[in-house]
Motif scaffolding. Sequence first.
Motif, PDB file in Angstrom:
ATOM      1  N   ASP A   1       0.735  -1.191   0.167  1.00 41.48           N
ATOM      2  CA  ASP A   1       0.265  -0.371  -0.335  1.00 41.48           C
ATOM      3  C   ASP A   1       1.186   1.520  -0.272  1.00 41.48           C
ATOM      4  N   HIS A   2       1.811   1.413   0.901  1.00 41.10           N
ATOM      5  CA  HIS A   2       2.353   2.369   1.646  1.00 41.10           C
ATOM      6  C   HIS A   2       3.656   2.895   2.128  1.00 41.10           C
ATOM      7  N   ILE A   3       4.359   3.117   1.676  1.00 43.22           N
ATOM      8  CA  ILE A   3       6.209   3.384   2.258  1.00 43.22           C
ATOM      9  C   ILE A   3       6.204   4.461   3.728  1.00 43.22           C
ATOM     10  N   ARG A   4       6.325   4.018   5.200  1.00 42.03           N
ATOM     11  CA  ARG A   4       6.542   5.031   5.786  1.00 42.03           C
ATOM     12  C   ARG A   4       8.225   4.806   5.959  1.00 42.03           C
ATOM     13  N   PRO A   5       8.715   6.174   5.386  1.00 44.36           N
ATOM     14  CA  PRO A   5      10.499   6.250   4.808  1.00 44.36           C
ATOM     15  C   PRO A   5      10.630   6.283   6.929  1.00 44.36           C
ATOM     16  N   ASP A   6      12.172   6.357   6.970  1.00 40.29           N
ATOM     17  CA  ASP A   6      12.998   5.624   8.122  1.00 40.29           C
ATOM     18  C   ASP A   6      11.735   5.720   9.817  1.00 40.29           C
ATOM     19  N   TYR A   7      10.921   4.964   9.238  1.00 38.71           N
ATOM     20  CA  TYR A   7      10.173   4.772  10.434  1.00 38.71           C
ATOM     21  C   TYR A   7      10.952   3.700  11.696  1.00 38.71           C
ATOM     22  N   PHE A   8      11.851   3.044  11.339  1.00 38.92           N
ATOM     23  CA  PHE A   8      12.739   2.078  11.696  1.00 38.92           C
ATOM     24  C   PHE A   8      14.064   3.397  12.668  1.00 38.92           C
ATOM     25  N   ALA A   9      14.424   4.551  12.334  1.00 35.70           N
ATOM     26  CA  ALA A   9      15.312   5.801  12.403  1.00 35.70           C
ATOM     27  C   ALA A   9      16.018   5.662  14.279  1.00 35.70           C
ATOM     28  N   TYR A  10      15.050   5.017  14.836  1.00 39.70           N
ATOM     29  CA  TYR A  10      14.720   5.889  16.637  1.00 39.70           C
ATOM     30  C   TYR A  10      15.373   4.157  17.139  1.00 39.70           C
TER      31      TYR A  10
ATOM     32  N   GLY B   1      20.829  -8.863   6.579  1.00 45.26           N
ATOM     33  CA  GLY B   1      21.947  -7.646   5.553  1.00 45.26           C
ATOM     34  C   GLY B   1      21.404  -6.511   5.134  1.00 45.26           C
ATOM     35  N   ILE B   2      20.639  -5.990   5.271  1.00 48.91           N
ATOM     36  CA  ILE B   2      19.940  -5.017   5.421  1.00 48.91           C
ATOM     37  C   ILE B   2      19.382  -4.471   5.990  1.00 48.91           C
ATOM     38  N   PRO B   3      19.739  -2.856   6.568  1.00 50.24           N
ATOM     39  CA  PRO B   3      19.457  -2.232   8.052  1.00 50.24           C
ATOM     40  C   PRO B   3      18.201  -2.077   8.082  1.00 50.24           C
ATOM     41  N   LEU B   4      17.608  -1.787   9.002  1.00 48.65           N
ATOM     42  CA  LEU B   4      15.932  -1.339   9.119  1.00 48.65           C
ATOM     43  C   LEU B   4      15.845  -0.060   8.466  1.00 48.65           C
ATOM     44  N   ARG B   5      15.625   0.089   7.929  1.00 48.75           N
ATOM     45  CA  ARG B   5      14.984   1.753   7.894  1.00 48.75           C
ATOM     46  C   ARG B   5      13.672   1.861   8.083  1.00 48.75           C
ATOM     47  N   ASP B   6      12.951   1.655   6.631  1.00 48.73           N
ATOM     48  CA  ASP B   6      11.666   2.151   6.317  1.00 48.73           C
ATOM     49  C   ASP B   6      10.835   1.242   6.715  1.00 48.73           C
ATOM     50  N   MET B   7       9.328   1.123   6.831  1.00 46.87           N
ATOM     51  CA  MET B   7       8.030  -0.210   7.054  1.00 46.87           C
ATOM     52  C   MET B   7       7.769   0.517   6.017  1.00 46.87           C
ATOM     53  N   LEU B   8       6.778  -0.884   5.653  1.00 43.71           N
ATOM     54  CA  LEU B   8       5.953  -1.298   4.798  1.00 43.71           C
ATOM     55  C   LEU B   8       4.447  -1.309   4.721  1.00 43.71           C
ATOM     56  N   VAL B   9       3.701  -0.473   4.744  1.00 42.87           N
ATOM     57  CA  VAL B   9       2.410  -1.397   5.405  1.00 42.87           C
ATOM     58  C   VAL B   9       1.360  -2.000   4.136  1.00 42.87           C
ATOM     59  N   LEU B  10       1.069  -2.815   3.795  1.00 44.51           N
ATOM     60  CA  LEU B  10       0.717  -3.680   2.753  1.00 44.51           C
ATOM     61  C   LEU B  10      -0.730  -3.144   3.626  1.00 44.51           C
ATOM     62  N   ARG B  11      -1.799  -3.751   2.820  1.00 51.99           N
ATOM     63  CA  ARG B  11      -3.509  -3.665   2.499  1.00 51.99           C
ATOM     64  C   ARG B  11      -4.167  -5.066   2.559  1.00 51.99           C
ATOM     65  N   CYS B  12      -5.480  -5.641   2.805  1.00 59.27           N
ATOM     66  CA  CYS B  12      -5.838  -6.855   2.565  1.00 59.27           C
ATOM     67  C   CYS B  12      -7.585  -6.287   2.792  1.00 59.27           C
ATOM     68  N   ALA B  13      -8.622  -6.295   1.466  1.00 61.14           N
ATOM     69  CA  ALA B  13      -9.139  -5.660   1.653  1.00 61.14           C
ATOM     70  C   ALA B  13     -10.204  -7.041   2.482  1.00 61.14           C
ATOM     71  N   LEU B  14     -11.305  -6.118   2.875  1.00 61.95           N
ATOM     72  CA  LEU B  14     -12.069  -7.188   2.971  1.00 61.95           C
ATOM     73  C   LEU B  14     -13.495  -7.488   3.223  1.00 61.95           C
ATOM     74  N   ILE B  15     -14.022  -8.568   2.430  1.00 65.64           N
ATOM     75  CA  ILE B  15     -15.040  -8.629   1.208  1.00 65.64           C
ATOM     76  C   ILE B  15     -16.480  -9.843   1.824  1.00 65.64           C
TER      77      ILE B  15
END
Length: 64
Positions: A32-41, A50-64
Amino acid sequence: GRQRGTHALLVGTATASLANLAFYQRCGFRMDHIRPDYFAYIQPPISENGIPLRDMLVLRCALI
């Protein structure tokens, strides 16, 4: 769910969490969208797969 006017379920995970991303997509979630620098704290910074934790990826599932 739908009784309260909710039309989708959102989840968030680190962009580096490859197993989580695969699991959610198998369950029907779509990116759905990315929250940049979410894990910067987090200090000192950590990484997954092997990938630095930086951004959060938000995923969406439609309720039918």
